[in-house]
Design an enzyme around this catalytic site. Structure first.
Site, PDB file in Angstrom:
ATOM      1  N   HIS A   1      50.076  37.132  38.100  1.00  0.00           N
ATOM      2  CA  HIS A   1      49.122  38.227  38.153  1.00  0.00           C
ATOM      3  C   HIS A   1      47.989  37.958  37.184  1.00  0.00           C
ATOM      4  O   HIS A   1      48.078  37.069  36.343  1.00  0.00           O
ATOM      5  CB  HIS A   1      49.804  39.560  37.816  1.00  0.00           C
ATOM      6  CG  HIS A   1      50.408  39.585  36.454  1.00  0.00           C
ATOM      7  ND1 HIS A   1      51.615  38.984  36.168  1.00  0.00           N
ATOM      8  CD2 HIS A   1      49.960  40.110  35.294  1.00  0.00           C
ATOM      9  CE1 HIS A   1      51.889  39.146  34.876  1.00  0.00           C
ATOM     10  NE2 HIS A   1      50.899  39.826  34.328  1.00  0.00           N
ATOM     11  N   ALA A   2      46.932  38.719  37.330  1.00  0.00           N
ATOM     12  CA  ALA A   2      45.805  38.680  36.406  1.00  0.00           C
ATOM     13  C   ALA A   2      45.278  40.106  36.285  1.00  0.00           C
ATOM     14  O   ALA A   2      45.760  41.018  36.961  1.00  0.00           O
ATOM     15  CB  ALA A   2      44.721  37.730  36.923  1.00  0.00           C
TER      16      ALA A   2
END
Length: 148
Positions: free
Chosen positions: A65-66
């Site tokens: 994820h970011a």
């Protein structure tokens, strides 16, 4: 029923050689299905380069994820099951065979989606369902029909 992950966001028997390729494959599903831009996939890889393998959240499971940015168009998850496990560099939880890609348009959506998938993964047989299934439809049904 709330769909946690659609069938078209799942791939099985994916062959990769590196963790970067694994995150790229998970990210490609998000891009192809209109959740993110290609830049978001690069952001997921950069997060691991910057902070280490913190995304390996449990034995055999990585959650790429970011941060929510303009590169995320809608909240969602992708899931790939690797044909062969790979190393992410996590002493406690390597090797990884299940890679999730999480994208969210805001922090609240991020937490809600994460809570839902973690409830499924917390089952004793969740990993066996994921790594032993030869059917994307079966995996999608197992996750989406799960009642915590």
């Amino acid at each position: 029923m709330l769909e946690i992950i659609p069938k078209n966001n799942i791939a099985i028997n994916v062959l990769v050689k590196t963790w970067q390729e694994a995150l790229t494959k998970a990210g490609e599903l998000l891009v192809i299905n209109g959740y993110t831009s290609e830049q978001y996939t690069l952001d997921m890889i950069q997060a691991v380069n910057e902070f280490g393998p913190y995304i390996v959240i449990a034995p055999g499971i990585a959650l790429g994820h970011a941060r929510p940015t303009k590169n995320v168009f809608k909240t969602g998850l992708s899931l790939i099951v690797l044909k062969e496990p790979i190393e992410f560099g996590s002493k406690e939880n390597d090797p990884v065979q299940v890679v999730l890609g999480l994208c969210a348009i805001n922090d609240l959506d991020h937490l809600q989606t994460l809570t839902q998938i973690c409830a499924f993964l917390d089952q004793d047989n969740a990993m066996q369902i994921l790594i032993n299934s030869q059917s994307v439809a079966y995996i999608a049904a197992a996750i989406n029909n799960f009642k915590s």
